[in-house]
Design a protein around this motif. Structure first.
Motif, short mmCIF file in Angstrom:
data_model
loop_
_atom_site.label_atom_id
_atom_site.label_comp_id
_atom_site.label_asym_id
_atom_site.label_seq_id
_atom_site.Cartn_x
_atom_site.Cartn_y
_atom_site.Cartn_z
N LYS A 412 2.09 8.29 14.25
CA LYS A 412 3.23 9.19 14.18
C LYS A 412 2.93 10.29 13.17
O LYS A 412 2.08 10.13 12.31
CB LYS A 412 4.49 8.43 13.76
CG LYS A 412 4.87 7.27 14.64
CD LYS A 412 6.09 6.55 14.08
CE LYS A 412 6.47 5.34 14.93
NZ LYS A 412 7.64 4.61 14.34
N GLY A 413 3.65 11.38 13.26
CA GLY A 413 3.49 12.44 12.28
C GLY A 413 3.61 13.81 12.89
O GLY A 413 4.11 13.99 13.99
N LYS A 430 0.37 15.33 8.47
CA LYS A 430 0.98 14.19 7.80
C LYS A 430 1.21 13.11 8.85
O LYS A 430 2.04 13.25 9.74
CB LYS A 430 2.31 14.58 7.15
CG LYS A 430 2.87 13.47 6.26
CD LYS A 430 4.09 13.92 5.48
CE LYS A 430 4.59 12.81 4.56
NZ LYS A 430 5.79 13.23 3.79
N THR A 432 1.28 8.75 10.02
CA THR A 432 1.47 7.34 9.70
C THR A 432 0.82 6.52 10.80
O THR A 432 1.13 6.70 11.98
CB THR A 432 2.96 6.98 9.60
OG1 THR A 432 3.59 7.79 8.61
CG2 THR A 432 3.12 5.51 9.21
N GLU A 435 2.51 1.90 12.11
CA GLU A 435 3.80 1.51 11.55
C GLU A 435 4.52 0.57 12.50
O GLU A 435 4.73 0.88 13.67
CB GLU A 435 4.66 2.75 11.28
CG GLU A 435 5.99 2.42 10.62
CD GLU A 435 6.82 3.65 10.33
OE1 GLU A 435 7.83 3.55 9.62
OE2 GLU A 435 6.46 4.75 10.83
N LYS A 490 -1.04 -3.92 8.60
CA LYS A 490 -0.38 -3.01 7.67
C LYS A 490 -0.46 -1.60 8.22
O LYS A 490 -1.21 -1.32 9.15
CB LYS A 490 -1.02 -3.07 6.29
CG LYS A 490 -2.48 -2.63 6.27
CD LYS A 490 -3.07 -2.66 4.85
CE LYS A 490 -4.52 -2.19 4.85
NZ LYS A 490 -5.10 -2.20 3.49
N SER A 491 0.34 -0.71 7.64
CA SER A 491 0.31 0.69 8.03
C SER A 491 -0.16 1.52 6.85
O SER A 491 -0.06 1.10 5.69
CB SER A 491 1.69 1.16 8.48
OG SER A 491 2.61 1.09 7.40
N ILE A 492 -0.68 2.71 7.14
CA ILE A 492 -1.11 3.62 6.09
C ILE A 492 -0.62 5.02 6.42
O ILE A 492 -0.35 5.33 7.59
CB ILE A 492 -2.65 3.64 5.91
CG1 ILE A 492 -3.33 4.18 7.19
CG2 ILE A 492 -3.18 2.29 5.53
CD1 ILE A 492 -4.80 4.47 6.99
N GLU A 493 -0.49 5.84 5.39
CA GLU A 493 -0.16 7.25 5.57
C GLU A 493 -1.39 8.08 5.26
O GLU A 493 -2.14 7.77 4.33
CB GLU A 493 1.01 7.66 4.67
CG GLU A 493 2.33 7.04 5.06
CD GLU A 493 3.49 7.63 4.27
OE1 GLU A 493 3.23 8.43 3.34
OE2 GLU A 493 4.65 7.30 4.59
N THR A 495 -2.69 12.23 4.93
CA THR A 495 -2.36 13.65 4.89
C THR A 495 -3.63 14.47 4.79
O THR A 495 -4.64 14.01 4.25
CB THR A 495 -1.44 13.98 3.70
OG1 THR A 495 -2.09 13.59 2.48
CG2 THR A 495 -0.11 13.23 3.81
#
Length: 626
Positions: A412-413, A430, A432, A435, A490-493, A495
């Motif tokens: 997503k983003g 940006k 994700t 998630e 797990k999820s990460i962000e 950028t």
């Protein structure tokens, strides 16, 4: 293969509109003439006498095809009604399907008499055009002739009785003709490939462990297994080997011997039986022996010409492809869909039947599905579907389906790009990742690409929060996750802000000939020019126009990516399917009963269609009905 499918003729034309291969089927052609006469006698239908004539010669077909291409603007044609459309032509029907199911007005050389040839399935592969003429009933033929003269046809009346869409729904032979055309295209281009089945390195024990071991499995494109044949002659083997080698090397010379062998074996007398090219060529190379004879009380199906001998096992792979369009706009909803197939390889001796339950077929997620011809499928249940099939030889697709993504987008983003000057742009990503995705779902790698097909990149400035970047002349690649460093549980962000600098614009003259869009155009580009000839087709001209800032409504392909700014993502996910479809290896049964381990694996990938549209730029979208 659809029922009642007969093929009247096949033509293969090269880029110069010359017929390089043709095959006519007199048995099916006789059925057409007899059916026409019976229909006339029964209902008093009127039909042109030319419609009952023999099929056109190669030269007549080639000249008529070239005339149609000139009239319709390209090989496929306009697909919509334009000012140049003439009554009776494909574009007059005003339906994009006429770019794939076409008609040709044949001019007989000796009589100078016109008559219509329809429906011709058109498939383009490599530099060849493949035309397949299926057998249809006279009433359908006459319905299309009337449709070509109507003023109220096209998408505006789609679904109305008498429209082209409703007409084709009554013609399963057209579907069969498409299958024939695509397989011939694969043989011509050498792109014959069996469905991918993932082989686990250790025996399957079922459950979650299968999903985890499947993610580290090795890819296997197993060829059909044939028993050693003593009766195969050297001459037959050498001919077949040359044919296959020529196709595998990507040779663009048409292998007529391989094509004749395939057509004669797969569709004797014009009726398609088995379109599996690998089986056909295995038969030619190896022949048969007494070891291949089935039990007396069992009928051997056409899709299994050889009986397997060796260690027995069954492998299933759920292979899903994710497509998405992410807009990050309140007025345009994001779109995500899943296309999947269940691939299988059953290495079982004899001619057994295999049955299994498919779970996850919730009607709210599955939009459409189809099965292999060998499968017997009762009515669809609430969330489980029983399937019984007699497996063919080698890898095959047991089921295909379209579904929604039960967990939402895996990535997503948003993506923003604005030009701060004529030759410099500022961008921001940006994102994700994963998630809401739990173990055992694993993202094995993830790469994002920003393409700039009409600008030459000089420099990129910026540092992503995770991963590495690399650049080429016309793209920026961001490797967010690399193979060997998967993301699980797990999820990460992530950028990535930065700037991109381009080479200065240069104005150049492109020597385009006149077309239905206008005459020679002056284009802006910083791409170095190369000498070109003055002959281009409509598709090439359209692609050039797509790179200009033109209203998409003026273009034949209004949603071509090259007209807009976007980024595309590629990734691979293992551990479970995004649609929810699964197979329990312990529930697979074989009759007659044998001990055969069952392996199951899942792989989810993208096919270049996971798109992040520039939030600050123009983007194509489909209007959602209120």
């Amino acid at each position: 293969m659809p029922a009642s499918c007969g093929i009247r003729a096949i033509w293969v034309l090269n880029s110069h509109d010359a017929v390089v291969f043709s095959r006519r089927f007199p048995v099916v052609e006789k059925q057409w003439r007899v059916a026409c006469k019976s229909e006339i006698e029964r209902n008093g239908s009127s039909v042109d006498s030319a419609a009952l004539l023999y099929l056109p010669s190669d030269s007549e077909l080639a000249s008529s095809f070239a005339e149609r291409k000139k009239r319709e603007g390209s090989v496929r044609g306009f697909g919509i009604r334009v000012s140049q459309s003439a009554e009776g032509s494909d574009s007059w029907v005003d339906d994009p399907v006429t770019r794939h199911v076409i008609s040709i007005n044949i001019i007989k050389e000796e009589a100078r008499e016109n008559y219509l040839l329809w429906p011709l399935v058109l498939h383009m592969k490599s530099q060849f055009c493949i035309l397949v003429l299926p057998l249809v009933e006279l009433q359908h033929f006459n319905s299309y002739k009337e449709l070509c003269k109507r003023s109220d046809c096209g998408n505006a009346v789609g679904g109305v009785d008498g429209s082209l869409s409703s007409l084709l729904l009554d013609l399963p032979s057209v579907t069969g003709a498409f299958m024939v055309a695509h397989t011939i295209g694969e043989i011509i281009s050498g792109d014959i490939a069996e469905p991918e089945v993932i082989v686990n390195p250790s025996p399957s024990v079922g459950g979650l462990l299968d999903s985890l071991t499947g993610s580290i499995g090795i890819s296997s494109r197993a060829k059909p297994v044939a028993a050693p044949v003593a009766s195969s002659t050297p001459s037959n083997t050498s001919v077949g080997a040359v044919s296959l080698d020529a196709m595998k090397t990507g040779s663009r010379q048409l292998d007529k011997d391989a094509l004749r062998t395939y057509i004669s074996s797969s569709m004797p007398f014009g009726t398609p039986l088995d379109l599996n090219a690998s089986s056909i060529f295995s038969i030619k190379l190896n022949g048969f022996s007494s070891a291949d004879l089935p039990p007396v009380d069992v009928k051997q199906p056409a899709w299994k010409p050889y009986l397997y001998k060796g260690k027995q096992k069954i492998l299933f792979t759920v292979h899903e492809t994710v497509a998405a369009a992410l807009y990050d706009r309140d007025e345009i909803p994001d779109s995500i869909s899943v296309s999947g197939q269940v691939n299988c390889r059953a290495e079982l001796e004899g001619l057994p039947d295999v049955s299994l339950p498919l779970t996850g077929l919730n009607s709210s997620r599955i939009e459409s599905l189809s099965f292999h011809p060998s499968a017997q499928v009762p009515e669809l249940g609430a969330d489980k579907q029983s399937v019984m099939f007699s497996p063919p030889l080698g890898n095959f697709v047991l089921m295909r389906y379209q579904a929604s993504c039960r967990l939402g987008p895996p990535i997503k983003g948003f993506y923003q790009l604005s030009m701060v000057s004529e030759d410099e742009g500022a961008f921001l990503f940006k994102l994700t990742l994963m998630e809401g995705y739990k173990a055992p779902l694993t993202m094995e790698f993830c790469t994002l690409t920003m393409p700039f097909p009409r600008r030459r990149i000089i420099a990129v400035d910026g540092t992503p929060s995770v991963g590495t970047i690399s650049t080429s002349e016309h793209s920026v690649e961001w490797k967010i996750l690399v193979s060997g460093r998967g993301l699980v549980g797990k999820s990460i962000e992530a950028t990535f802000p930065g700037t991109v600098k381009f080479a200065p614009w240069q104005t150049q003259k492109l020597p385009f000939t006149k077309s239905f869009f206008g005459s020679m155009a002056e284009e802006d580009s910083d791409v170095d020019t190369e000498p070109t000839n003055n002959v281009v087709n409509v598709e090439e001209f359209l692609m050039e126009k797509m790179t200009k800032d033109l209203p998409p409504v003026d273009l034949e392909e209004p949603f071509c990516w090259q007209a807009y700014n976007y980024a595309k993502v590629s990734f691979r996910i293992a551990g479970a399917s995004l649609s929810g479809i699964s197979i329990d290896p312990k529930s697979v049964s074989i009759y007659p009963s044998v001990k055969a381990p069952v392996e199951f694996s899942i792989q989810v990938v993208t096919a270049g269609d996971y798109i992040l549209w520039n939030t600050l730029g123009r983007c194509p979208s489909v209007a959602i009905p209120k």
